[in-house]
Design a protein around this motif. Structure first.
Motif, short mmCIF file in Angstrom:
data_model
loop_
_atom_site.label_atom_id
_atom_site.label_comp_id
_atom_site.label_asym_id
_atom_site.label_seq_id
_atom_site.Cartn_x
_atom_site.Cartn_y
_atom_site.Cartn_z
N ASN A 155 58.29 31.43 39.50
CA ASN A 155 57.62 32.70 39.80
C ASN A 155 56.15 32.61 39.38
O ASN A 155 55.85 32.18 38.26
N THR A 156 55.25 33.00 40.26
CA THR A 156 53.83 33.00 39.91
C THR A 156 53.53 34.18 38.99
O THR A 156 53.98 35.30 39.21
N ALA A 157 52.76 33.90 37.93
CA ALA A 157 52.39 34.95 36.97
C ALA A 157 51.18 35.73 37.44
O ALA A 157 50.91 36.84 36.98
N CYS A 158 50.42 35.18 38.38
CA CYS A 158 49.22 35.83 38.92
C CYS A 158 48.92 35.22 40.28
O CYS A 158 49.59 34.28 40.71
N ASP A 159 47.91 35.76 40.97
CA ASP A 159 47.51 35.16 42.24
C ASP A 159 47.00 33.74 42.00
O ASP A 159 46.24 33.49 41.06
N VAL A 160 47.45 32.82 42.84
CA VAL A 160 47.03 31.41 42.72
C VAL A 160 46.58 30.92 44.08
O VAL A 160 47.28 31.12 45.09
N GLU A 161 45.41 30.28 44.13
CA GLU A 161 44.92 29.73 45.39
C GLU A 161 44.96 28.21 45.34
O GLU A 161 44.43 27.58 44.42
N LEU A 162 45.60 27.64 46.33
CA LEU A 162 45.67 26.19 46.46
C LEU A 162 45.44 25.82 47.91
O LEU A 162 46.09 26.38 48.81
N HIS A 163 44.49 24.93 48.16
CA HIS A 163 44.22 24.43 49.51
C HIS A 163 43.96 25.55 50.51
O HIS A 163 44.42 25.52 51.66
N GLY A 164 43.25 26.57 50.05
CA GLY A 164 42.88 27.66 50.94
C GLY A 164 43.97 28.67 51.18
O GLY A 164 43.81 29.58 51.99
N THR A 166 46.49 31.54 49.40
CA THR A 166 46.71 32.35 48.20
C THR A 166 48.19 32.71 48.07
O THR A 166 48.78 33.28 48.99
N MET A 167 48.75 32.35 46.93
CA MET A 167 50.14 32.74 46.62
C MET A 167 50.07 33.95 45.71
O MET A 167 49.52 33.86 44.60
N PRO A 168 50.58 35.09 46.15
CA PRO A 168 50.47 36.32 45.35
C PRO A 168 51.20 36.20 44.02
O PRO A 168 52.18 35.45 43.89
N GLY A 169 50.73 36.96 43.05
CA GLY A 169 51.42 37.00 41.77
C GLY A 169 52.81 37.60 41.91
O GLY A 169 53.08 38.37 42.84
N ASN A 170 53.70 37.20 41.02
CA ASN A 170 55.08 37.69 41.01
C ASN A 170 55.82 37.38 42.32
O ASN A 170 56.60 38.18 42.82
N SER A 171 55.53 36.20 42.88
CA SER A 171 56.25 35.75 44.07
C SER A 171 56.89 34.40 43.78
O SER A 171 56.52 33.71 42.84
#
Length: 260
Positions: A155-164, A166-171
Motif C-alpha cells: 500500500n502506498t503511504a502517499c502519492d508516488v511518481e515513477l516514470h511519469g 503517479t500512484m495515488p496514496g493509499n492505493s
C-alpha cells in the motif's frame, strides 16, 4: 516430480517443526493445495471445506499445547509473551497457518522449478551432475530465474511518481520480484538460465523487513533435494512441461512429469 519428490520434503520439515504428528502429515497435501488455490481464486468457496478442516485441526493442536507444551513452534507461540500478554488462539492460528503455507508451497516450487530448468537445459543438468559444488549456485539461479513468488502487493503511504506515472496514496501496488530478477542492468543475458552465473543479490526472497524468515531453510532443502536427485537418478529427463500452479502471483509446476 511435484507430488512424489518436491512436495513431501518441505511439508515433512515444516510439520515436524510445528509439532504435527507424523501420521497426520498426509492431510496437509490436500489442505495445502486448497490453501494455494484459494489464494488466487475468484471464488474461494469450493475450497472452504478443506480450509475449515485445516483451521479446526490447527486450533486443536494449539489447545493441546496450552495444556501440554512440547519442544516445537506451536508450543513456543502459545508460551510467547509480549509485555506480559500472551497470544490469543486466533493470533497463533494466523502465524501457524502462515508458517505452514509459506514453509512448504514456496520451497516445493523452488525444487520443482530448479529441476524443470535444469532438465529443460540438459547442458546445465550435465554441468551440475559433473560438478556438485555448483549446487548452491544452481539454487540461487533457480530463485532468480523462477521466483516462487512473482510479486506481492504493498500500500502506498502517499502519492508516488515513477516514470511519469503517479500512484495515488493509499492505493495498492503490485511489486514484481520476477521483473527485478530479469533486469538487464543487473544481470547479463537475464533470460538465460545459467548455473555458472556469478553470485549477485536477487529479490526472490524479499528485502529488508520483508525478507523471508525461512530463506536459509528453503535453500538447505533445495540443495539437499538436488544433491540426492542427481546422486540417485543422474539420467533423469523431462517428459513434458507439466502444469503451472493456479495463483497468478505464485510461480511453480503443479505437475512435472519426469522419467529415466
Amino acid at each position: 516430480l511435484h507430488d512424489d519428490y518436491a512436495f513431501p520434503l518441505p511439508v515433512i520439515v515444516i510439520a515436524e517443526m510445528l509439532g504435527i504428528p507424523g501420521g497426520d502429515i498426509h492431510l496437509f497435501k490436500r489442505w495445502s493445495d486448497a490453501s494455494v488455490a484459494a489464494m488466487g481464486a475468484e471464488d474461494p468457496t469450493p475450497y472452504a471445506e478443506d480450509m475449515l478442516a485445516m483451521r479446526e485441526y490447527l486450533l486443536q493442536q494449539i489447545s493441546e499445547r496450552r495444556n501440554n507444551p512440547k519442544n516445537d513452534l506451536i508450543s513456543g507461540l502459545v508460551q510467547a509473551r509480549i509485555e506480559g500478554q500472551g497470544l490469543e488462539d486466533q493470533d497463533v492460528l494466523s502465524v501457524t497457518n502462515q508458517l505452514f503455507v509459506g514453509g512448504n508451497e514456496t520451497t516445493t516450487s523452488l525444487i520443482t522449478n530448479a529441476v524443470w530448468r535444469l532438465l529443460e537445459n540438459p547442458l546445465e543438468w550435465t554441468k551440475l551432475r559433473e560438478d556438485l559444488s555448483l549446487v548452491d549456485q544452481a539454487v540461487e539461479e533457480a530463485l532468480r530465474y523462477d521466483p516462487p513468488v512473482l510479486g506481492l502487493y504493498r500500500n502506498t503511504a502517499c502519492d508516488v511518481e515513477l516514470h511519469g506515472v503517479t500512484m495515488p496514496g493509499n492505493s495498492k501496488v503490485m511489486l514484481h520480484y520476477a521483473a527485478a530478477n530479469r533486469d538487464p542492468k543487473v544481470w547479463g543475458n537475464p533470460n538465460t538460465f545459467d548455473i555458472s552465473r556469478p553470485a549477485k543479490r536477487h529479490l526472490a526472497l524479499g528485502l529488508g523487513v520483508h525478507f523471508c524468515l525461512g530463506a536459509q531453510l528453503a535453500r538447505l532443502e533445495a540443495v539437499t533435494a538436488l544433491r540426492q536427485l542427481i546422486r540417485r537418478v543422474p539420467d533423469l529427463r523431462l517428459l513434458g512441461q507439466g502444469e503451472r500452479i493456479t495463483p497468478f502471483f505464485l510461480w511453480g509446476r503443479r505437475k512435472l512429469p519426469v522419467g529415466m
